[in-house]
Design a protein around this motif. Structure first.
Motif, PDB file in Angstrom:
ATOM      1  N   GLU A  15      13.830  15.727   6.852  1.00 50.11           N
ATOM      2  CA  GLU A  15      14.748  16.493   6.001  1.00 50.11           C
ATOM      3  C   GLU A  15      14.270  16.538   4.546  1.00 50.11           C
ATOM      4  OE1 GLU A  15      19.022  15.583   6.877  1.00 50.11           O
ATOM      5  OE2 GLU A  15      18.127  14.187   8.303  1.00 50.11           O
ATOM      6  N   PHE A  16      13.182  15.849   4.265  1.00 48.82           N
ATOM      7  CA  PHE A  16      12.680  15.804   2.883  1.00 48.82           C
ATOM      8  C   PHE A  16      11.413  16.636   2.748  1.00 48.82           C
ATOM      9  CE2 PHE A  16      15.138  11.948   3.367  1.00 48.82           C
ATOM     10  CZ  PHE A  16      15.792  11.822   2.155  1.00 48.82           C
ATOM     11  N   SER A  17      11.135  17.074   1.521  1.00 47.19           N
ATOM     12  CA  SER A  17       9.872  17.755   1.247  1.00 47.19           C
ATOM     13  C   SER A  17       8.763  16.720   1.081  1.00 47.19           C
ATOM     14  CB  SER A  17      10.018  18.555  -0.042  1.00 47.19           C
ATOM     15  OG  SER A  17      10.189  17.654  -1.114  1.00 47.19           O
ATOM     16  N   GLY A  18       7.522  17.186   0.988  1.00 44.78           N
ATOM     17  CA  GLY A  18       6.390  16.280   0.881  1.00 44.78           C
ATOM     18  C   GLY A  18       6.494  15.317  -0.292  1.00 44.78           C
ATOM     19  N   GLY A  19       6.879  15.846  -1.447  1.00 41.72           N
ATOM     20  CA  GLY A  19       6.976  15.015  -2.650  1.00 41.72           C
ATOM     21  C   GLY A  19       8.064  13.961  -2.502  1.00 41.72           C
ATOM     22  N   ILE A  62       0.837  -1.203   0.000  1.00 40.93           N
ATOM     23  CA  ILE A  62       0.000   0.000   0.000  1.00 40.93           C
ATOM     24  C   ILE A  62       0.869   1.250   0.000  1.00 40.93           C
ATOM     25  CG2 ILE A  62      -0.225  -0.079   2.540  1.00 40.93           C
ATOM     26  CD1 ILE A  62      -3.132   1.117   2.019  1.00 40.93           C
ATOM     27  N   ILE A  63       0.388   2.273  -0.700  1.00 39.79           N
ATOM     28  CA  ILE A  63       0.991   3.607  -0.628  1.00 39.79           C
ATOM     29  C   ILE A  63      -0.043   4.498   0.056  1.00 39.79           C
ATOM     30  CG2 ILE A  63       1.869   5.569  -1.949  1.00 39.79           C
ATOM     31  CD1 ILE A  63       2.463   3.567  -4.215  1.00 39.79           C
ATOM     32  N   PHE A  64       0.390   5.173   1.114  1.00 38.63           N
ATOM     33  CA  PHE A  64      -0.564   5.946   1.897  1.00 38.63           C
ATOM     34  C   PHE A  64      -0.662   7.384   1.398  1.00 38.63           C
ATOM     35  CE2 PHE A  64       0.872   2.637   4.806  1.00 38.63           C
ATOM     36  CZ  PHE A  64      -0.331   2.151   5.259  1.00 38.63           C
ATOM     37  N   GLN A  65      -1.750   8.038   1.838  1.00 37.62           N
ATOM     38  CA  GLN A  65      -1.993   9.416   1.431  1.00 37.62           C
ATOM     39  C   GLN A  65      -0.973  10.374   2.021  1.00 37.62           C
ATOM     40  OE1 GLN A  65      -5.888  10.834   2.386  1.00 37.62           O
ATOM     41  NE2 GLN A  65      -5.424  12.918   1.819  1.00 37.62           N
ATOM     42  N   ASP A  66      -0.725  10.204   3.312  1.00 40.18           N
ATOM     43  CA  ASP A  66      -0.018  11.240   4.042  1.00 40.18           C
ATOM     44  C   ASP A  66       1.444  10.871   4.223  1.00 40.18           C
ATOM     45  OD1 ASP A  66       0.881  13.144   5.653  1.00 40.18           O
ATOM     46  OD2 ASP A  66      -0.754  13.052   7.094  1.00 40.18           O
ATOM     47  N   PRO A  67       2.331  11.479   3.428  1.00 37.00           N
ATOM     48  CA  PRO A  67       3.736  11.107   3.556  1.00 37.00           C
ATOM     49  C   PRO A  67       4.357  11.645   4.845  1.00 37.00           C
ATOM     50  CG  PRO A  67       3.498  12.839   1.931  1.00 37.00           C
ATOM     51  CD  PRO A  67       2.118  12.494   2.393  1.00 37.00           C
ATOM     52  N   TYR A  68       3.581  12.416   5.622  1.00 37.76           N
ATOM     53  CA  TYR A  68       4.128  12.947   6.863  1.00 37.76           C
ATOM     54  C   TYR A  68       3.951  11.959   8.008  1.00 37.76           C
ATOM     55  CZ  TYR A  68       4.354  17.238   4.293  1.00 37.76           C
ATOM     56  OH  TYR A  68       4.657  18.165   3.336  1.00 37.76           O
ATOM     57  N   SER A  69       2.808  11.298   8.042  1.00 35.97           N
ATOM     58  CA  SER A  69       2.533  10.462   9.209  1.00 35.97           C
ATOM     59  C   SER A  69       2.783   8.984   8.929  1.00 35.97           C
ATOM     60  CB  SER A  69       1.094  10.673   9.666  1.00 35.97           C
ATOM     61  OG  SER A  69       0.226  10.380   8.620  1.00 35.97           O
ATOM     62  N   SER A  81      -2.920  13.335  -3.115  1.00 37.04           N
ATOM     63  CA  SER A  81      -3.811  14.443  -2.750  1.00 37.04           C
ATOM     64  C   SER A  81      -3.228  15.351  -1.681  1.00 37.04           C
ATOM     65  CB  SER A  81      -5.194  13.940  -2.353  1.00 37.04           C
ATOM     66  OG  SER A  81      -5.095  12.924  -1.431  1.00 37.04           O
ATOM     67  N   ALA A  82      -2.160  14.938  -0.995  1.00 44.47           N
ATOM     68  CA  ALA A  82      -1.551  15.841  -0.015  1.00 44.47           C
ATOM     69  C   ALA A  82      -0.439  16.678  -0.646  1.00 44.47           C
ATOM     70  CB  ALA A  82      -1.004  15.050   1.169  1.00 44.47           C
ATOM     71  N   LEU A  83      -0.235  16.535  -1.962  1.00 44.84           N
ATOM     72  CA  LEU A  83       0.919  17.192  -2.591  1.00 44.84           C
ATOM     73  C   LEU A  83       0.508  18.382  -3.450  1.00 44.84           C
ATOM     74  CD1 LEU A  83       2.657  13.910  -3.790  1.00 44.84           C
ATOM     75  CD2 LEU A  83       3.087  15.146  -1.665  1.00 44.84           C
ATOM     76  N   ASP A  84       1.446  19.295  -3.644  1.00 45.68           N
ATOM     77  CA  ASP A  84       1.212  20.425  -4.538  1.00 45.68           C
ATOM     78  C   ASP A  84       1.110  19.959  -5.983  1.00 45.68           C
ATOM     79  OD1 ASP A  84       1.107  22.826  -3.083  1.00 45.68           O
ATOM     80  OD2 ASP A  84       3.218  22.578  -2.566  1.00 45.68           O
TER      81      ASP A  84
END
Lengths: 325, 338
Positions: free
Chosen positions: B157-161, B99-106, B186-189
Motif C-alpha cells: 500500500e506504500f510507494s517506493g519512497g 543494514i538498509i537494503f537497496q530494494d524496498p520492494y523485496s 538507487s531504486a528511487l526516483d
C-alpha cells in the motif's frame, strides 16, 4: 524544416478494475532530423507508455489510445493497419529498451537476431544479412565482430548487449530512434561509452532520437530539446540550455534542485515533498498542485493551459498567467 | 570527530574468495570478490564505498555484518573481531549493527503490517513490554516521516519512497551504532531520493549514527559522506576525504569514473573534457595481472602489468594504489569537475 516525427495531443490510457488510468494525458512535440529530444520524468509519469504508443507496441485492450496524432513521413501512425505498422517498426522507426538482457532472445545468436530485421525489411539473403550484422557489430564497437556474431546474449556483458541492441536498431538505418532509458541498467563508465556511441551514430546518420530518461545528467549531455513529464502530462519544454538556465515550472525547478551535485556546496537537498498522485482518479487541475509550494486556488480546479514565456519555451503552469497580467 | 578517539569499525586484510566451477570436469577457479581490504571508520562518521557492479562492494557489506565469513582477515567492531564471537555475543552485537537494503520492494515481508514489521526487532531481542513496543513503533514512524494512520497498512500500500522509510525505521528500531546502507536510494526516483538522503542525514545527527554507505553514485555519496573508498575488482584503489578525492583524484580509475558521470548542466557538459574508458570491467574470475586496472588505464606503463600496487599516502589522509598517476602531470583531473 518539417519535423521527422510530430506528436499532437496524444492521450493513452488503460482500462483497469479500479477505473480508467490516464497514463499519457495530452502530449505534443516535434522531433527534427539529427536532433535529440529528451523526455524526462519519474516513474509513473507516462514516458515509457508514450514511447510504446509511438511504435504501437501496447496491447489494445487493456491499453486504449484515446486521441491524438503521431505524424511520421506524412502519415498518422495511429491510423495505420497492423501490417503497415510492421513495415515501419524496426525499419523506419527503431527502439532500444532499458533491459538489454530481457529484450534479447536468449536462444538465438546475436547474429541471428540482428539479421532477422535485415532479412525482413530489406529482402536480402541470409548470408548478406549476416555480413551486414558483422558490419553493424563492428560499427557499434564490438571487438572481433565476425566471431562474436555467433555468440549468444549470455556471452555478452551488459554494455555489449546494449551495443548489440543498438546494432539491431540501426540495421535498417531508421529515421527515428526511440531509446527508453538505454543506459539506466549500466555502470557509469559503460554509460559514457554508449552515449558517445549514440552521438557518433546520430552525427553520421542524421536520425532523430527520442531519449526517455530520468537522469538529468544524461539530458544535459545528450539533448537538444527537453520535455518534462509528470503524471501523464507535459509540464514544461524548451531547448536544453534554456531549460536548465531558466526553468519555469515549479516541478522542473524541484527536480533540478533535488539532484545531488558533484560540485558546488549544497548541504541540504531541496526535496519535493509528498508523492506523485494516483492516476486512476481524474485530475481536473494541475496534477502537481498537491506538492507545489506555489499553488494557487484555481490550480486545483482548472487545467493549466500552454504558456510560452519565451520562443520555443512552454510551461503548463498558471503562474505564467499571473506573471503576464 | 576528534583524531584520538578509537575507530568504531576496523577492517584488516579482509578477503573473501569463492570457489567457482565453470563446468562439470574443469577445475575450480577462485573468484576473489574481496581481495585484501583495509580501512577504519570513526564513530559518527559517514564512510562510503564506491564502485561499479562486480567490484565486491556488496560482498564487503555482508562481511561487515557477519552475514558471511571471510577467507582471511578480520573485522573489529569496537575492538572485537566479529568473526570470533560466540552466537550469543554476535546476537547482542547485531542490535548495534544494522543494514538498509537497496530494494524496498523485496526486503519487506508482504504479509506483515507496518506495525508488525517495526515491532519484530523488539520481539526478536525481547525488548520492552507490548505497550512500550507500540509506543516505540509510533515514535519510529514519526522520526522516519511515516503517518501513524498507516500503522496497519501492508507494504504494497506504500510507494517506493515510503517503503524505504519503513526499511530505515526497521534498521533504526534498536538504536544501532553502525548502519550499513547498501545502495539505499538507487531504486528511487530523484525527487524521492532527495527526501531519503535528507532523512538519513537528520537521523544521523539525532541518533549519533555511523554510516557505511555502499554506492555506485558519487553525487549521492558526496552529500552524505566525509570519506570515500573506491573499489575495483575486489581491491580498494583509492581512499580519502570526500572533497580531496573528488577534487583531486589520485587514481586513474577514480579519475575516469568521475569523468563518466554526466553533470546536469548543459554548459558544463559542453566544455569539459572527458576520459572515456575503453572496454568492459574484466571478469573477476580472470582479473588482469599486476594492477587490475592496467588494460584500461591511459597512464599504464610496462611495470603496471606485473606489479601489484599497494595503497600509499599521496597527501595527508589521501591514499591511492597507483605509483604512476600521483607523479604524472595530470592534464584534466581538476577540470573534470569544475
Amino acid at each position: 524544416m518539417d519535423p521527422v516525427l510530430s506528436v499532437k495531443d496524444l492521450r493513452v490510457g488503460f482500462r483497469t478494475e479500479r477505473g480508467f488510468l490516464r497514463a499519457v494525458d495530452g502530449i505534443s512535440y516535434d522531433l527534427h532530423a539529427g536532433q535529440t529530444l529528451a523526455i524526462v520524468g519519474e516513474s509513473g509519469s507516462g514516458k515509457s507508455v508514450h514511447a510504446l504508443s509511438i511504435l504501437r507496441l501496447l496491447p489494445e485492450p487493456p491499453a486504449e489510445i484515446v486521441s491524438g496524432e503521431i505524424t511520421f513521413a506524412g502519415r498518422d501512425l495511429l491510423k495505420l493497419s497492423l501490417s503497415e505498422m510492421r513495415k515501419i517498426r524496426g525499419n523506419r522507426i527503431a527502439m532500444i529498451f532499458q533491459e538489454p538482457m530481457t529484450s534479447l532472445n536468449p536462444v538465438l545468436t546475436i547474429g541471428d537476431q540482428i539479421s532477422e530485421a535485415v532479412i525482413l525489411h530489406q529482402k536480402v539473403s541470409q548470408a548478406k544479412a549476416m555480413a551486414k550484422a558483422v558490419d553493424l557489430l563492428k560499427k557499434v564497437g564490438i571487438p572481433h565482430p565476425s566471431e562474436r556474431v555467433k555468440d549468444y546474449p549470455h556471452q555478452f556483458s551488459g554494455g555489449m548487449r546494449q551495443r548489440a541492441m543498438i546494432a539491431m536498431a540501426l540495421s535498417c538505418d531508421p529515421d527515428v530512434l526511440v531509446a527508453d532509458e538505454p543506459t539506466t541498467a549500466l555502470d557509469v563508465t559503460i554509460q559514457a561509452q554508449i552515449l558517445e556511441l549514440m552521438r557518433d551514430i546520430q552525427k553520421e546518420s542524421k536520425m532523430g532520437i527520442v531519449l526517455i530518461t530520468h537522469n538529468l545528467g544524461v539530458v544535459a549531455e545528450m539533448a537538444d530539446e527537453v520535455c518534462v513529464m509528470y503524471a501523464g502530462r507535459q509540464m514544461e519544454g524548451a531547448g536544453v540550455s534554456e531549460l536548465f538556465k531558466d526553468p519555469r515550472h515549479p516541478y522542473t525547478r524541484g527536480l533540478l534542485n533535488s539532484v545531488p551535485s558533484l560540485y558546488g556546496r549544497k548541504d541540504r537537498l531541496e526535496a519535493i515533498a509528498g508523492q506523485p498522485p494516483e492516476l486512476v482518479s481524474e485530475v481536473p487541475g494541475c496534477p502537481f498542485e498537491p506538492r507545489c509550494s506555489k499553488a494557487m486556488a484555481h490550480c486545483k480546479t482548472e487545467r493549466p493551459t500552454r504558456f510560452e514565456p519565451a520562443a520555443g519555451h512552454y510551461s503548463y503552469c498558471w503562474m505564467e498567467d499571473a506573471k503576464s497580467q | 570527530m576528534s583524531r584520538d578517539t578509537a575507530p568504531i569499525l576496523e577492517i584488516r586484510g579482509l578477503k573473501r574468495h569463492f570457489a567457482v566451477s565453470r563446468g562439470l570436469f574443469s577445475s575450480k577457479t577462485m573468484l576473489k570478490a574481496v581481495d585484501g581490504v583495509d580501512f577504519s571508520v570513526m564513530p559518527q562518521e559517514s564512510f562510503a564505498v564506491v564502485g561499479e557492479s562486480g567490484c565486491g562492494k556488496t560482498t564487503l557489506a555482508r562481511l561487515l555484518l557477519a552475514l558471511d565469513r571471510p577467507t582471511a582477515g578480520e573485522v573489529l567492531f569496537e575492538g572485537n573481531n566479529i568473526f570470533s564471537l560466540r552466537r550469543g555475543a554476535l546476537r547482542r552485537l547485531r542490535r548495534d549493527m544494522q543494514i538498509i537494503f537497496q530494494d524496498p520492494y523485496s526486503s519487506l515481508n508482504p504479509r506483515m503490517t507496518v506495525e508488525e514489521l517495526l515491532m519484530e526487532p523488539f520481539v526478536i531481542h525481547g525488548i520492552g513490554a507490548p505497550a512500550e513496543r507500540r509506543e516505540r513503533v509510533k515514535r519510529l514512524m514519526d522520526a522516519c516521516g511515516l503517518a501513524q494512520s498507516k500503522i496497519s497498512s501492508y507494504p504494497h500500500e506504500f510507494s517506493g519512497g515510503q517503503r524505504q522509510r519503513i526499511g530505515i525505521a526497521r534498521a533504526l528500531a534498536l538504536n544501532p551504532k553502525l548502519v550499513i546502507a547498501d545502495e539505499p536510494v538507487s531504486a528511487l526516483d530523484v525527487s524521492i531520493q532527495a527526501q531519503i538522503l535528507n532523512l538519513l542525514k537528520d537521523l544521523q545527527n539525532e541518533m549519533r549514527l555511523t554510516y557505511v554507505f555502499i554506492s555506485h553514485d558519487f553525487s549521492t555519496v558526496r552529500h552524505l559522506c566525509q570519506r570515500i573508498a573506491v573499489m575495483y575488482l575486489g581491491r580498494v584503489v583509492e581512499m580519502g576525504q570526500t572533497e580531496s578525492l573528488l577534487g583531486n583524484p589520485q587514481h586513474p580509475y577514480t579519475e575516469a569514473l568521475l569523468s563518466a558521470i554526466p553533470i546536469p548542466d548543459p554548459n558544463i557538459e559542453k566544455k569539459r573534457t572527458r576520459v572515456i574508458l575503453t572496454g568492459d570491467v574484466p571478469s573477476p574470475l580472470a582479473p588482469p595481472s599486476g594492477c587490475h586496472f592496467h588494460p584500461r588505464c591511459r597512464y599504464a606503463t610496462e611495470a603496471c602489468k606485473s606489479r601489484t600496487p599497494e595503497l600509499s599516502e599521496t597527501q595527508p589522509g589521501h591514499w591511492a594504489a597507483c605509483p604512476v598517476l600521483p607523479f604524472a602531470q595530470k592534464p584534466s583531473a581538476a577540470a573534470l569537475i569544475h
